[in-house]
Scaffold this active site. Structure first.
Site, PDB file in Angstrom:
ATOM      1  N   ALA A 119       0.791  -1.122  -0.187  1.00 34.70           N
ATOM      2  CA  ALA A 119       0.090   0.027   0.240  1.00 34.70           C
ATOM      3  C   ALA A 119       0.846   1.198   0.095  1.00 34.70           C
ATOM      4  O   ALA A 119       1.326   1.722   1.234  1.00 34.70           O
ATOM      5  CB  ALA A 119      -0.998  -0.017   1.126  1.00 34.70           C
ATOM      6  N   GLU A 239       9.835  -4.592  -9.861  1.00 27.08           N
ATOM      7  CA  GLU A 239       8.362  -4.468 -10.137  1.00 27.08           C
ATOM      8  C   GLU A 239       8.236  -4.221 -11.477  1.00 27.08           C
ATOM      9  O   GLU A 239       7.149  -4.608 -12.214  1.00 27.08           O
ATOM     10  CB  GLU A 239       8.106  -3.453  -9.148  1.00 27.08           C
TER      11      GLU A 239
END
Ligand SMILES: Cc1cc2nc3c(=O)[nH]c(=O)nc-3n(C[C@H](O)[C@H](O)[C@H](O)COP(=O)(O)OP(=O)(O)OC[C@H]3O[C@@H](n4cnc5c(N)ncnc54)[C@H](O)[C@@H]3O)c2cc1C
Length: 374
Positions: A119, A239
């Protein structure tokens, strides 16, 4: 692909075709997977493939994770959020976690008992992560976390969430810390809406709220506070490469589906592939797909050797996701009206592709990072 990576790719493909694809429509309608699918994926060895065996993983590398991500895209079950769980969330714990944290969380992530999320994004802080406002204030041997996050992948199912917080708001990026919240064990944590997206429907994406959420200081990732921004920057190449993996695999699937389709479909008394326009378009797309594959594989090889720099990773994210958008759009066009119908997989691929240019850092941010290196 080395032999064991190829074997894992085959095994993942078989598992996804047998266990996930038949239920995929159901998940698309429910706008979420179920926990059972995660547990089955864990039992099949598809979760945490690159984590060491000592922590419940399969002891593989990013090449193994990539094989699983590509299988997910090739089979067409892109909403299964395994990639984020295994090759983004788990590595933060492996690389920055204490021995105790690794033993506590990684084995349960490998079985699917814990589903991971990260998050970062907030309503007021997306591209500019330095603007994160979620605070973590020390209270004895606990942190009190307050704030809200949005657009969080796996947000409805996740029960292990790495939360990007400010432990010292006066220090900007240097006051940023990553704190793990095990949501089953805390009070004050609330999930907001499962957000209504245009694509990747089966992947739950949520708002999350933290109201005086009390977590032990032992849940901080890293030996001291203030390391969060550096940790994020270190992990971003992987990522970004992960988005490249999904992109190139989707490009390949779109082309394969379209080549089959234009061979079958007839217009003006011949197959659509017999028109020179179709041949030229597909020849161009196939060439670009080949260039993309070579570039992606080279990035993986460099990443495995420890040398994938952030700029090249940004190029991979931006260029491969742009390519995905272009190829899927042109492939849909070659399907004619049928391409616009949801019963044809290319329609879903078109919707699912769009977000690839947005998340993981927008493609504009990728270009900024590349430009800075010039
Ligand atoms: C489906 C989905 C899943 C997601 N999953 C996650 C997740 O799991 N965890 C998480 O933390 N976040 C997640 N995100 C959030 C995602 O990473 C952000 O949406 C993204 O980083 C962009 O932030 P923003 O939406 O606030 O856009 P903004 O930052 O408001 O950007 C708006 C526009 O301005 C452009 N822009 C911004 N700054 C600049 C600049 N300096 N120069 C040029 N152009 C600029 C952007 O490129 C964009 O076009 C997800 C988002 C989506 C849609």
């Amino acid at each position: 692909m080395s032999e064991d990576v190829a074997m894992l790719y085959d095994m993942a493909t078989k598992f996804l075709e047998a266990e996930i694809a038949p239920r995929y429509e159901e998940f698309e309608k429910a706008e979420s997977f179920d926990r059972d699918s995660w547990r089955k994926a864990g039992a099949a060895g598809l979760l945490c493939a690159s984590m060491p065996e000592a922590y419940g993983g399969s002891g593989g590398t990013f090449a193994h994770e990539s094989a699983i991500m590509e299988a997910i895209s090739h089979v067409g079950v892109d909403g299964f959020g395994i990639a984020l769980h295994s090759s983004i969330v788990a590595p933060y714990i492996l690389l920055y976690g204490s021995e105790e944290q690794k033993r506590k969380w990684l084995p349960r992530m490998a079985t699917g008992e814990l589903i991971g999320a990260i998050a970062m994004t907030e309503p007021g802080a997306g591209s500019d992560l330095q603007g994160v406002k979620t605070s973590a204030v020390k209270d004895g041997n606990h942190y009190l976390i307050n704030g809200s996050k949005t657009f969080i992948t796996n947000g409805q199912l996740a029960n292990l969430i790495i939360v990007v917080t400010k432990t010292d708001p006066s220090k900007g990026a240097k006051g940023t810390s990553l704190i793990v919240v095990e949501t089953d064990e805390v009070e004050g944590f609330e999930r907001g809406r499962n957000l209504d997206k245009i694509g990747l429907k089966s992947n739950d994406t949520s708002e999350l709220f933290f109201n005086d959420v009390r977590v032990p200081t032992a849940n901080l990732l890293g030996a001291e506070e203030g390391q969060g921004f550096v940790q994020l920057m270190q992990q971003l190449p992987q990522e970004r490469l992960q988005i490249g993996a999904t992109a190139i695999a989707a490009v390949e699937r779109a082309l394969a589906l379209t080549i089959d389709y234009v061979k079958e479909r007839k217009a003006f008394g011949k197959a659509v592939i017999d028109f020179q326009n179709t041949q030229f378009r597909l020849a161009e797309l196939k060439t670009e797909a080949t260039i993309g594959r070579v570039f992606y594989n080279d990035c993986v090889a460099r990443h495995l050797a420890g040398g994938l720099d952030p700029v090249t990773a940004s190029m991979a994210k931006y260029w491969l996701s742009d390519l995905q958008g272009k190829v899927v759009d042109e492939c849909l066009q070659l399907h004619g009206g049928y391409g616009y119908m949801n019963e044809y997989p290319i329609a879903r691929m078109y919707r699912d592709a769009r977000v690839q240019r947005i998340y993981g850092g927008t493609n504009e941010i990728m270009k900024l990072l590349i430009a800075r290196s010039l």
